[in-house]
Design a protein around this motif. Structure first.
Motif, PDB file in Angstrom:
ATOM      1  N   ALA A  62     -19.018   8.341  -4.647  1.00 42.03           N
ATOM      2  CA  ALA A  62     -18.129   7.559  -5.515  1.00 42.03           C
ATOM      3  C   ALA A  62     -17.493   6.411  -4.740  1.00 42.03           C
ATOM      4  O   ALA A  62     -17.383   5.287  -5.254  1.00 42.03           O
ATOM      5  N   ALA A  63     -17.095   6.659  -3.489  1.00 44.90           N
ATOM      6  CA  ALA A  63     -16.467   5.613  -2.684  1.00 44.90           C
ATOM      7  C   ALA A  63     -17.462   4.513  -2.333  1.00 44.90           C
ATOM      8  O   ALA A  63     -17.121   3.325  -2.350  1.00 44.90           O
TER       9      ALA A  63
ATOM     10  N   MET B  26     -19.989  20.178  -2.079  1.00 44.60           N
ATOM     11  CA  MET B  26     -20.403  19.269  -3.146  1.00 44.60           C
ATOM     12  C   MET B  26     -19.291  18.273  -3.497  1.00 44.60           C
ATOM     13  O   MET B  26     -19.554  17.114  -3.812  1.00 44.60           O
ATOM     14  N   ASP B  27     -18.035  18.726  -3.425  1.00 43.50           N
ATOM     15  CA  ASP B  27     -16.920  17.810  -3.701  1.00 43.50           C
ATOM     16  C   ASP B  27     -16.911  16.652  -2.706  1.00 43.50           C
ATOM     17  O   ASP B  27     -16.687  15.495  -3.084  1.00 43.50           O
ATOM     18  N   TRP B  28     -17.134  16.965  -1.428  1.00 46.90           N
ATOM     19  CA  TRP B  28     -17.127  15.908  -0.410  1.00 46.90           C
ATOM     20  C   TRP B  28     -18.257  14.912  -0.634  1.00 46.90           C
ATOM     21  O   TRP B  28     -18.072  13.696  -0.504  1.00 46.90           O
ATOM     22  N   ILE B  29     -19.453  15.426  -0.968  1.00 44.30           N
ATOM     23  CA  ILE B  29     -20.581  14.529  -1.245  1.00 44.30           C
ATOM     24  C   ILE B  29     -20.273  13.643  -2.442  1.00 44.30           C
ATOM     25  O   ILE B  29     -20.537  12.429  -2.440  1.00 44.30           O
ATOM     26  N   PHE B  30     -19.683  14.227  -3.468  1.00 46.86           N
ATOM     27  CA  PHE B  30     -19.329  13.490  -4.670  1.00 46.86           C
ATOM     28  C   PHE B  30     -18.320  12.383  -4.358  1.00 46.86           C
ATOM     29  O   PHE B  30     -18.443  11.247  -4.827  1.00 46.86           O
ATOM     30  N   LEU B  31     -17.323  12.699  -3.525  1.00 48.85           N
ATOM     31  CA  LEU B  31     -16.305  11.717  -3.166  1.00 48.85           C
ATOM     32  C   LEU B  31     -16.902  10.563  -2.356  1.00 48.85           C
ATOM     33  O   LEU B  31     -16.559   9.395  -2.568  1.00 48.85           O
ATOM     34  N   ILE B  32     -17.801  10.873  -1.431  1.00 50.86           N
ATOM     35  CA  ILE B  32     -18.404   9.834  -0.589  1.00 50.86           C
ATOM     36  C   ILE B  32     -19.297   8.918  -1.419  1.00 50.86           C
ATOM     37  O   ILE B  32     -19.276   7.689  -1.264  1.00 50.86           O
TER      38      ILE B  32
ATOM     39  N   PRO C  46     -11.067   9.130 -10.734  1.00 49.12           N
ATOM     40  CA  PRO C  46     -11.539  10.356 -11.390  1.00 49.12           C
ATOM     41  C   PRO C  46     -12.197  11.330 -10.412  1.00 49.12           C
ATOM     42  O   PRO C  46     -12.073  12.548 -10.575  1.00 49.12           O
ATOM     43  N   ALA C  47     -12.892  10.807  -9.388  1.00 52.07           N
ATOM     44  CA  ALA C  47     -13.542  11.687  -8.415  1.00 52.07           C
ATOM     45  C   ALA C  47     -12.506  12.508  -7.645  1.00 52.07           C
ATOM     46  O   ALA C  47     -12.691  13.711  -7.408  1.00 52.07           O
ATOM     47  N   LEU C  48     -11.410  11.872  -7.256  1.00 53.71           N
ATOM     48  CA  LEU C  48     -10.356  12.591  -6.528  1.00 53.71           C
ATOM     49  C   LEU C  48      -9.672  13.626  -7.413  1.00 53.71           C
ATOM     50  O   LEU C  48      -9.361  14.743  -6.967  1.00 53.71           O
ATOM     51  N   ILE C  49      -9.419  13.276  -8.664  1.00 54.52           N
ATOM     52  CA  ILE C  49      -8.816  14.241  -9.587  1.00 54.52           C
ATOM     53  C   ILE C  49      -9.761  15.414  -9.815  1.00 54.52           C
ATOM     54  O   ILE C  49      -9.352  16.580  -9.849  1.00 54.52           O
ATOM     55  N   TYR C  50     -11.066  15.121  -9.967  1.00 54.43           N
ATOM     56  CA  TYR C  50     -12.073  16.170 -10.127  1.00 54.43           C
ATOM     57  C   TYR C  50     -12.090  17.107  -8.918  1.00 54.43           C
ATOM     58  O   TYR C  50     -12.314  18.319  -9.054  1.00 54.43           O
ATOM     59  N   ALA C  51     -11.827  16.548  -7.726  1.00 60.15           N
ATOM     60  CA  ALA C  51     -11.825  17.360  -6.505  1.00 60.15           C
ATOM     61  C   ALA C  51     -10.541  18.157  -6.331  1.00 60.15           C
ATOM     62  O   ALA C  51     -10.380  18.868  -5.328  1.00 60.15           O
ATOM     63  N   GLY C  52      -9.606  18.049  -7.275  1.00 58.76           N
ATOM     64  CA  GLY C  52      -8.405  18.873  -7.246  1.00 58.76           C
ATOM     65  C   GLY C  52      -7.165  18.218  -6.694  1.00 58.76           C
ATOM     66  O   GLY C  52      -6.157  18.887  -6.473  1.00 58.76           O
ATOM     67  N   ILE C  53      -7.213  16.891  -6.469  1.00 62.06           N
ATOM     68  CA  ILE C  53      -6.037  16.174  -5.966  1.00 62.06           C
ATOM     69  C   ILE C  53      -5.111  15.865  -7.143  1.00 62.06           C
ATOM     70  O   ILE C  53      -5.565  15.384  -8.179  1.00 62.06           O
ATOM     71  N   PRO C  54      -3.788  16.126  -7.019  1.00 60.01           N
ATOM     72  CA  PRO C  54      -2.847  15.780  -8.096  1.00 60.01           C
ATOM     73  C   PRO C  54      -2.925  14.294  -8.439  1.00 60.01           C
ATOM     74  O   PRO C  54      -3.154  13.465  -7.553  1.00 60.01           O
ATOM     75  N   PRO C  55      -2.737  13.938  -9.708  1.00 59.19           N
ATOM     76  CA  PRO C  55      -2.966  12.550 -10.140  1.00 59.19           C
ATOM     77  C   PRO C  55      -2.207  11.481  -9.363  1.00 59.19           C
ATOM     78  O   PRO C  55      -2.771  10.440  -9.039  1.00 59.19           O
TER      79      PRO C  55
ATOM     80  N   GLN D 100      -9.596  13.368   2.712  1.00 57.12           N
ATOM     81  CA  GLN D 100     -10.446  12.708   1.719  1.00 57.12           C
ATOM     82  C   GLN D 100     -10.387  11.184   1.873  1.00 57.12           C
ATOM     83  O   GLN D 100     -11.398  10.494   1.752  1.00 57.12           O
ATOM     84  N   ALA D 101      -9.201  10.650   2.147  1.00 50.42           N
ATOM     85  CA  ALA D 101      -9.033   9.201   2.239  1.00 50.42           C
ATOM     86  C   ALA D 101      -9.873   8.607   3.361  1.00 50.42           C
ATOM     87  O   ALA D 101     -10.534   7.577   3.182  1.00 50.42           O
ATOM     88  N   LEU D 102      -9.882   9.224   4.525  1.00 43.92           N
ATOM     89  CA  LEU D 102     -10.607   8.672   5.675  1.00 43.92           C
ATOM     90  C   LEU D 102     -12.114   8.653   5.438  1.00 43.92           C
ATOM     91  O   LEU D 102     -12.798   7.669   5.775  1.00 43.92           O
ATOM     92  N   SER D 103     -12.646   9.721   4.856  1.00 38.54           N
ATOM     93  CA  SER D 103     -14.092   9.757   4.569  1.00 38.54           C
ATOM     94  C   SER D 103     -14.470   8.706   3.535  1.00 38.54           C
ATOM     95  O   SER D 103     -15.494   8.018   3.674  1.00 38.54           O
ATOM     96  N   MET D 104     -13.648   8.563   2.505  1.00 40.69           N
ATOM     97  CA  MET D 104     -13.950   7.598   1.454  1.00 40.69           C
ATOM     98  C   MET D 104     -13.770   6.166   1.939  1.00 40.69           C
ATOM     99  O   MET D 104     -14.463   5.252   1.474  1.00 40.69           O
TER     100      MET D 104
END
Length: 246
Positions: A9-10, A1-7, A29-38, A200-204
């Motif tokens: 959002a991007a 679900m995190d990956w779908i949310f990130l895609i 905010p999507a990346l922070i929600y997915a657990g990436i440090p700010p 995450q960066a490449l998918s987004m």
């Protein structure tokens, strides 16, 4: 679900950047929600949305042909230099004071955009050398964009109105083209500093590129009056959100 949310959002961020700017406020905010440090989320967000500028610039390529080549090359140079300075400042300074300034800058940009025609007329009446003002103003905006990408599109559109530009197609093309150049410089700096979270960066990146292309096509179908009103609403909303966060 995190990956779908990130895609998702991007994709929406790419479309929003093509129309008005502000896509960072979806991806960060999507990346922070997915657990990436700010800090890494901020750098990764910049990388995630910058291909969307490429898709949007391609969509506006015919409008960019309306601008004088000499002026276009000068703007590109200013964007690259300002983006480098801003991204280096991010690596050596705290975000605390700049975070305090963000809503004020967004408020200023939204007001400039709303009353840009009147401001442009006043500046032209008051100064015989508006070119120097334009270049310095654009340079400061590009430093801001390299330091913190949020709201860059709104501020660039506001600046172009003070420059006396009237075509929304040309302004959006310039906005996305300069944002692309600025973001490339910033992204290279962040890669050098090791701040990017690559999976995450490449998918987004792929999602934002598609979103930017479709966003540009949708925007060109809208009447200028509706598009201007939409941009003012976006700027006002982002300003309110950041004042609320403070």
């Amino acid at each position: 679900m995190d990956w779908i949310f990130l895609i998702i959002a991007a994709f929406l961020a790419g479309a929003l950047n093509a129309v008005a700017g502000g896509g960072t406020f979806l991806t960060l905010p999507a990346l922070i929600y997915a657990g990436i440090p700010p800090v890494s989320a901020n750098a990764t967000s910049t990388l995630a949305v910058f291909p969307g500028y490429l898709g949007a610039a391609i969509g506006y390529r015919h409008h960019l042909g309306e601008m004088d080549r000499k002026d276009l090359y000068l703007y590109v140079t200013i964007a690259a230099t300002g983006g480098l300075i801003g991204s280096l400042l991010l690596l050596i300074s705290s975000n605390t004071f700049f975070s305090f300034l963000i809503p004020w800058l967004l408020l200023f940009a939204t007001l400039i955009f709303a009353f840009g025609q009147s401001v442009a007329t006043w500046l032209q009446d008051q100064s015989k050398d508006t070119g120097r003002f334009q270049h310095v103003f654009l340079f400061l905006i590009c430093i801001y964009g390299g330091y913190f990408n949020g709201g860059l599109g709104i501020i660039l559109l506001a600046a172009f109105l003070t420059f006396g530009l009237t075509s929304m197609g040309l302004m959006n093309g310039l906005k996305n083209g300069l944002s692309l150049i600025l973001s490339i410089v910033s992204v290279l700096t962040f890669i050098w500093a090791g701040l990017i979270v690559w999976p995450q960066a490449l998918s987004m990146m792929a999602a934002s590129t598609i979103g930017g292309y479709f966003g540009a096509r949708w925007a060109m179908r809208l009447p200028d009056r509706i598009l201007r009103g939409f941009i003012i609403i976006i700027g006002t909303s982002m300003t309110f959100i950041f004042f609320t966060r403070q």
